[in-house]
Design a protein around this motif. Structure first.
Motif, PDB file in Angstrom:
ATOM      1  N   ARG A  88       8.428   1.780  -6.684  1.00  0.00           N
ATOM      2  CA  ARG A  88       8.059   0.492  -7.273  1.00  0.00           C
ATOM      3  C   ARG A  88       8.787  -0.660  -6.579  1.00  0.00           C
ATOM      4  O   ARG A  88       8.239  -1.767  -6.429  1.00  0.00           O
ATOM      5  CB  ARG A  88       8.391   0.485  -8.758  1.00  0.00           C
ATOM      6  N   ALA A  89      10.026  -0.422  -6.142  1.00  0.00           N
ATOM      7  CA  ALA A  89      10.769  -1.454  -5.422  1.00  0.00           C
ATOM      8  C   ALA A  89      10.083  -1.768  -4.090  1.00  0.00           C
ATOM      9  O   ALA A  89       9.962  -2.939  -3.699  1.00  0.00           O
ATOM     10  CB  ALA A  89      12.205  -1.004  -5.196  1.00  0.00           C
ATOM     11  N   ILE A  90       9.625  -0.714  -3.376  1.00  0.00           N
ATOM     12  CA  ILE A  90       8.895  -0.912  -2.119  1.00  0.00           C
ATOM     13  C   ILE A  90       7.607  -1.687  -2.381  1.00  0.00           C
ATOM     14  O   ILE A  90       7.250  -2.621  -1.650  1.00  0.00           O
ATOM     15  CB  ILE A  90       8.581   0.446  -1.460  1.00  0.00           C
ATOM     16  N   ILE A  92       0.835  -1.203   0.000  1.00  0.00           N
ATOM     17  CA  ILE A  92       0.000   0.000   0.000  1.00  0.00           C
ATOM     18  C   ILE A  92       0.871   1.254   0.000  1.00  0.00           C
ATOM     19  O   ILE A  92       0.612   2.209  -0.753  1.00  0.00           O
ATOM     20  CB  ILE A  92      -0.954  -0.004   1.209  1.00  0.00           C
ATOM     21  N   ALA A  93       1.925   1.260   0.837  1.00  0.00           N
ATOM     22  CA  ALA A  93       2.821   2.420   0.903  1.00  0.00           C
ATOM     23  C   ALA A  93       3.519   2.639  -0.440  1.00  0.00           C
ATOM     24  O   ALA A  93       3.614   3.772  -0.936  1.00  0.00           O
ATOM     25  CB  ALA A  93       3.849   2.217   2.007  1.00  0.00           C
ATOM     26  N   GLY A  94       4.001   1.565  -1.052  1.00  0.00           N
ATOM     27  CA  GLY A  94       4.660   1.675  -2.349  1.00  0.00           C
ATOM     28  C   GLY A  94       3.720   2.164  -3.435  1.00  0.00           C
ATOM     29  O   GLY A  94       4.119   2.951  -4.309  1.00  0.00           O
ATOM     30  N   SER A  95       2.465   1.712  -3.391  1.00  0.00           N
ATOM     31  CA  SER A  95       1.465   2.151  -4.373  1.00  0.00           C
ATOM     32  C   SER A  95       1.188   3.641  -4.242  1.00  0.00           C
ATOM     33  O   SER A  95       1.080   4.358  -5.242  1.00  0.00           O
ATOM     34  CB  SER A  95       0.155   1.369  -4.182  1.00  0.00           C
ATOM     35  N   LEU A  96       1.083   4.108  -2.987  1.00  0.00           N
ATOM     36  CA  LEU A  96       0.843   5.531  -2.751  1.00  0.00           C
ATOM     37  C   LEU A  96       2.004   6.368  -3.283  1.00  0.00           C
ATOM     38  O   LEU A  96       1.797   7.360  -3.998  1.00  0.00           O
ATOM     39  CB  LEU A  96       0.644   5.781  -1.259  1.00  0.00           C
ATOM     40  N   LEU A  97       3.217   5.973  -2.972  1.00  0.00           N
ATOM     41  CA  LEU A  97       4.404   6.725  -3.400  1.00  0.00           C
ATOM     42  C   LEU A  97       4.581   6.694  -4.916  1.00  0.00           C
ATOM     43  O   LEU A  97       5.037   7.668  -5.523  1.00  0.00           O
ATOM     44  CB  LEU A  97       5.650   6.161  -2.714  1.00  0.00           C
ATOM     45  N   ILE A 115      -3.295   4.717 -11.807  1.00  0.00           N
ATOM     46  CA  ILE A 115      -3.002   3.300 -12.005  1.00  0.00           C
ATOM     47  C   ILE A 115      -2.412   2.716 -10.719  1.00  0.00           C
ATOM     48  O   ILE A 115      -2.673   1.572 -10.358  1.00  0.00           O
ATOM     49  CB  ILE A 115      -2.040   3.124 -13.201  1.00  0.00           C
ATOM     50  N   PHE A 116      -1.612   3.514 -10.004  1.00  0.00           N
ATOM     51  CA  PHE A 116      -1.040   3.082  -8.731  1.00  0.00           C
ATOM     52  C   PHE A 116      -1.965   3.398  -7.561  1.00  0.00           C
ATOM     53  O   PHE A 116      -2.106   2.587  -6.635  1.00  0.00           O
ATOM     54  CB  PHE A 116       0.314   3.750  -8.511  1.00  0.00           C
TER      55      PHE A 116
END
Length: 478
Positions: free
Chosen positions: A114-116, A95-100, A175-176
């Motif tokens: 994307r790595a997160i 969820i955190a990676g998607s937000l960022l 999209i993210f």
């Protein structure tokens, strides 16, 4: 050591088991979807961030490489410390990676985000099948794993269609960001209904094996993707490929001598386990051959609007969504091997249908082939998951689930890295000079390349039919 208590005798857990399936399934869908949905947004991302298209492709490649590199590690970690604990932590990272990822800053920030996101996806993918196998009784396991298979297949195929629909109305950030509210809902459901871990192996973590496997994945596939940009004769590419090969040799040596290996090769002595994994790998390769070629065919060669292409591509996951749970239920009743074989035959028929499509064929031939592919994928995925997860002991469910997810993600990586190479190599052969893009004035050149790609995918599907048929025939003649 595995504790004697079981989720399957826990009344509260059994009462909530379908809610648990929803939470696990939603994260499975999103983490798989994010390996494919970004493809269609790459031109927009490239323009918006002012970077060349070759650099924007790393937004997709990095995600898949990270997932493949760490999925076995998290599967083993789930066996040692608890699959549900690892799954919950993965949900937070995802969820955190998607937000960022949705913040339009620069390429480096996007790649780190994307790595997160991929780190979290690897955690959830590595543990999802193991959680479901532990919680659901054997009479419902096929149906439950079939539903997870629906989410996996839906996520892997729905990307281009869903991404096109989002981009027709909103910026690429959504999209993210689409993952954030859905992920939060799934996380809340999981927080309420997921039980505490009760199964632990209490073994030491194979750190050397984990490191060598991750290093091999990163350098080998990183070298392949970099080679497509710089050429495979470039020194950095050659070094990365050599490091990758040496790392995998090292990994095999370490695993054969470790007391508690990351990957137990003895699991592959079980033909149900090995054949099912190989078939999953090969089918996901053909899926991504389809993903690469289809937008060119529908939008460039047949001159359909992106929205029309999106609607046509959505046929596959919709059919798949309904077929997988039904196939899972049938596999509980009559056994998974026959159902798997039927699904693979349908997939072979769909590839033959694509081979018959050209510039003048009816668009309905392509649409019907897509529907058959969706039906075949849905029928195949559910019992195939049951075969993989039902062929190992409970203490190995985490690593078996992670290997199962790894085979799918490897299929994605191999499919993406090889499909365009095959397509443009065939087009170059037909033209007599190097081709690296669609040629608007010579669509017949693309059709030739498309037929070569689908001819290869047809052969791959034929191999899976032979493997599955051999297993079924061998069983029936015992």
């Amino acid at each position: 050591m595995t504790q004697k208590i079981s989720y399957q005798t826990d009344i509260k857990v059994q009462k909530n088991r379908w809610w648990i399936l929803v939470a696990v399934g939603l994260f499975t869908f999103m983490s798989t979807l994010d390996g494919t949905i970004v493809n269609i947004a790459l031109p927009v991302i490239s323009s918006d961030l002012h970077i060349p298209m070759s650099q924007s492709e790393w937004v997709v490649s990095l995600y898949l490489i990270v997932v493949c590199s760490f999925i076995l590690f998290f599967g083993k970690l789930g066996d040692i410390y608890g699959k549900i604990k690892i799954f919950r932590l993965g949900a937070i990272f995802f969820i955190a990676g998607s937000l960022l990822s949705g913040f339009r800053i620069n390429l480096l920030f996007l790649l780190l985000a994307r790595a997160i996101q991929a780190f979290g996806a690897a955690m959830t993918m590595a543990t999802n099948n193991g959680i479901i196998t532990e919680i659901f009784p054997s009479t419902e396991r096929g149906k439950a794993l079939g539903t997870i298979g629906s989410f996996v297949a839906l996520g892997s195929i729905a990307g281009p269609g869903l991404g096109g629909l989002i981009l027709s109305r909103l910026s690429w950030s959504y999209i993210f960001w689409l993952n954030v509210p859905v992920g939060l809902v799934a996380a809340v459901i999981g927080a309420i209904f997921l039980p505490k871990d009760i199964t632990f192996t209490k073994t030491a973590l194979d750190k050397t094996g984990s490191f060598s496997f991750a290093l091999g994945m990163i350098t080998l596939f990183g070298g392949i993707f970099l080679g497509q940009q710089l050429g495979f004769g470039a020194l950095p590419v050659i070094i990365m490929l050599l490091v990758g090969l040496v790392s995998f040799v090292w990994f095999v040596y370490v695993e054969n001598h470790a007391a508690n290996p990351l990957l137990q090769f003895k699991l592959f002595k079980n033909p149900d386990f090995s054949v099912s994994l190989l078939c999953a790998l090969l089918i996901f390769i053909t899926n991504f051959f389809f993903n690469v070629v289809t937008p060119f065919y529908l939008e460039n060669a047949r001159h359909l609007f992106p929205s029309q292409t999106g609607y046509i591509l959505m046929i596959l996951p919709v059919v798949q969504l309904f077929a997988a749970p039904v196939a899972g239920s049938l596999s509980d009743k009559i056994g998974p091997k026959l159902i798997t074989f039927i699904g693979l035959v349908l997939l072979l028929i769909s590839q033959i249908g694509y081979m018959l499509c050209n510039l003048n064929s009816s668009i309905w031939l392509f649409i019907i082939s897509i529907a058959i592919m969706g039906l075949g994928s849905g029928i195949f995925s559910s019992p195939n998951n049951s075969l993989v997860m039902g062929s190992v002991e409970q203490k190995d469910l985490g690593v078996a689930g992670s290997i199962n997810s790894l085979s799918r993600n490897l299929g994605m990586v191999i499919g993406i890295s090889s499909a365009t190479t095959v397509l443009f190599a065939a087009m170059s052969m037909a033209k007599g000079s190097r081709v690296t893009t669609y040629l608007p004035k010579q669509p017949e050149i693309f059709i030739y390349g498309m037929h070569v790609v689908f001819n290869i995918s047809m052969i791959i599907c034929f191999v899976t039919v032979i493997l599955s048929g051999w297993r079924l025939f061998k069983k029936n003649n015992k």
